[in-house]
Scaffold this active site. Structure first.
Site, PDB file in Angstrom:
ATOM      1  N   GLU A  57    -169.601 -23.355 -35.920  1.00  0.00           N
ATOM      2  CA  GLU A  57    -170.692 -22.417 -36.180  1.00  0.00           C
ATOM      3  C   GLU A  57    -171.388 -22.722 -37.500  1.00  0.00           C
ATOM      4  O   GLU A  57    -172.630 -22.690 -37.597  1.00  0.00           O
ATOM      5  CB  GLU A  57    -170.157 -20.977 -36.191  1.00  0.00           C
ATOM      6  N   ALA A 163    -146.154 -46.859 -18.658  1.00  0.00           N
ATOM      7  CA  ALA A 163    -146.871 -47.932 -17.970  1.00  0.00           C
ATOM      8  C   ALA A 163    -145.886 -48.600 -17.027  1.00  0.00           C
ATOM      9  O   ALA A 163    -144.779 -48.967 -17.436  1.00  0.00           O
ATOM     10  CB  ALA A 163    -147.422 -48.948 -18.970  1.00  0.00           C
ATOM     11  N   ALA A 173    -135.076 -56.028 -16.223  1.00  0.00           N
ATOM     12  CA  ALA A 173    -133.678 -55.746 -16.555  1.00  0.00           C
ATOM     13  C   ALA A 173    -133.301 -56.299 -17.919  1.00  0.00           C
ATOM     14  O   ALA A 173    -132.417 -55.760 -18.602  1.00  0.00           O
ATOM     15  CB  ALA A 173    -132.770 -56.315 -15.479  1.00  0.00           C
ATOM     16  N   SER A 231    -130.897 -39.709 -33.700  1.00  0.00           N
ATOM     17  CA  SER A 231    -129.696 -38.885 -33.878  1.00  0.00           C
ATOM     18  C   SER A 231    -128.817 -39.342 -35.032  1.00  0.00           C
ATOM     19  O   SER A 231    -128.243 -38.527 -35.755  1.00  0.00           O
ATOM     20  CB  SER A 231    -128.873 -38.879 -32.585  1.00  0.00           C
ATOM     21  N   GLY A 305    -138.486 -44.639 -24.421  1.00  0.00           N
ATOM     22  CA  GLY A 305    -137.780 -45.384 -23.395  1.00  0.00           C
ATOM     23  C   GLY A 305    -137.265 -44.470 -22.297  1.00  0.00           C
ATOM     24  O   GLY A 305    -137.388 -43.244 -22.352  1.00  0.00           O
TER      25      GLY A 305
END
Length: 375
Positions: A57, A163, A173, A231, A305
């Site tokens: 504004e 992705a 793997a 952690s 991950g």
């Protein structure tokens, strides 16, 4: 029902609000258009600037003055969110509109901030300003879904980005994942990073990929904050994430108390927060509460991950998925999330497709967990 003029000017105000997409966090993205009383002439317009700067504004009032429109008596202001009524780093926008002589305010919806929550409309009406609410409400709320989430739920809007190949593989793997999708998809992903208040990843990604997790492929006036779920406080002191120009905040959530490691990380500019759960991991739900209530994070962009992704999904903490899918088959590898096997199809996470778009050769799918936006 909005008139055609109200709809036209509200649409323009919403277009202006999108220009604050990368800019205004943690404030909402708001646009404002001021017109002559009959709606035929645009007198000024603007959008919210960086936090601490002018709101939409005020920018529109300044634009009107710059155009030589010094008298706004009886003019109409179209704004995509209720004008604020409290004194923060800037003054109340409702008072600025009243002081300028605005005769009518057309607003998309009420501000969910408890410090406003209808008080802006009340002050406008008390000053004799006509107030119309509703045009563009759905679009404005969607543009500010993270702000609404933080104000109503106390937690950010959690968007998980992945992705993958067409058969759902996010990494081979052996861990190789760069690059499954195209440069166009990666640049688009950076635009979604740029709109977030913070980008979150886990310590596994930090150790495996040494990412920067910044915005590079699109122009942005600010870098999002970085959040690391760590952690055991294993974040390397020489990681590339420390060298991002313009990044003001790195939050590390941990489950251990190690004063030496904490001091070392804080010497690099991090803030270390101790939030353990009963299993000796970071309490992700408590982390989201801290991010929303203490850190003013609206949208949290998760790039992690499959283990951390799985934890977010299992605990029901994900609001939306941002999936880039490449037109290739990669066979066995890592999926987007490590979750336990289900015993029934009914136990799966139900989603609604929000959009499906072609980005270069890839697909971009935005899918929302059903019911997560009902707040």
């Amino acid at each position: 029902m909005a008139t055609s003029s109200e709809q036209q000017h509200t649409t323009k105000a919403l277009e202006l609000a999108t220009q604050a997409l990368f800019l205004s966090n943690p404030n909402p993205r708001v646009g404002c258009v001021i017109t002559s009383p009959d709606g035929q002439v645009v007198l000024g317009q603007g959008f919210t600037q960086q936090a601490g700067g002018p709101h939409a504004e005020v920018m529109a009032l300044r634009d009107a003055a710059a155009r030589g429109n010094n008298s706004l008596q009886g003019a109409t202001a179209y704004v995509t969110l209720e004008p604020c009524s409290h004194q923060g780093r800037t003054g109340p926008c409702c008072d600025a509109l009243i002081g300028a002589g605005i005769g009518k305010v057309v607003a998309s919806l009420a501000d969910p901030n408890p410090l406003v929550a209808g008080q802006g409309f009340a002050r406008l009406r008390a000053a004799g300003v006509e107030v119309v609410v509703g045009p563009g409400a759905t679009e404005s709320r969607e543009l500010n879904i993270g702000f609404f989430s933080r104000m109503v739920r106390g937690t950010p809007w959690v968007r998980m980005k992945t992705a993958a190949s067409l058969d759902g593989t996010t990494a081979l793997a052996n861990g190789q994942s760069q690059w499954i999708t195209s440069p166009a998809a990666r640049a688009d992903g950076h635009a979604w990073r740029a709109r977030a208040c913070a980008v979150l990843t886990g310590i596994g990604t930090v150790l495996d990929d040494d990412p920067q997790l910044d915005v590079r492929d699109v122009a942005t006036p600010r870098q999002p904050h970085l959040v690391i779920v760590d952690s055991q406080l294993q974040t390397p002191l020489q990681a590339r994430l420390w060298s991002v120009p313009g990044r003001s905040t790195c939050l590390i959530y941990t489950a251990v108390r190690d004063e030496a490691k904490k001091a070392a990380l804080e010497s690099r500019g991090a803030t270390v927060i101790h939030l353990p759960n009963a299993q000796g991991k970071v309490d992700l739900g408590a982390m989201l509460q801290d991010l929303g209530r203490q850190r003013a994070i609206n949208e949290l962009h998760v790039e992690a991950g499959h283990k951390l992704n799985g934890s977010f999904l299992r605990e029901g903490l994900v609001d939306e998925l941002l999936l880039y899918q490449a037109p290739r088959l990669l066979g066995p590898g890592l999926g987007m999330a490590q979750t336990a096997p289900l015993q029934s199809l009914a136990d799966g996470t139900a989603l609604d497709y929000i959009s499906v778009d072609r980005i270069g050769p890839d697909l971009r799918i935005v899918a929302r967990v059903q019911g997560r936006d009902r707040f």
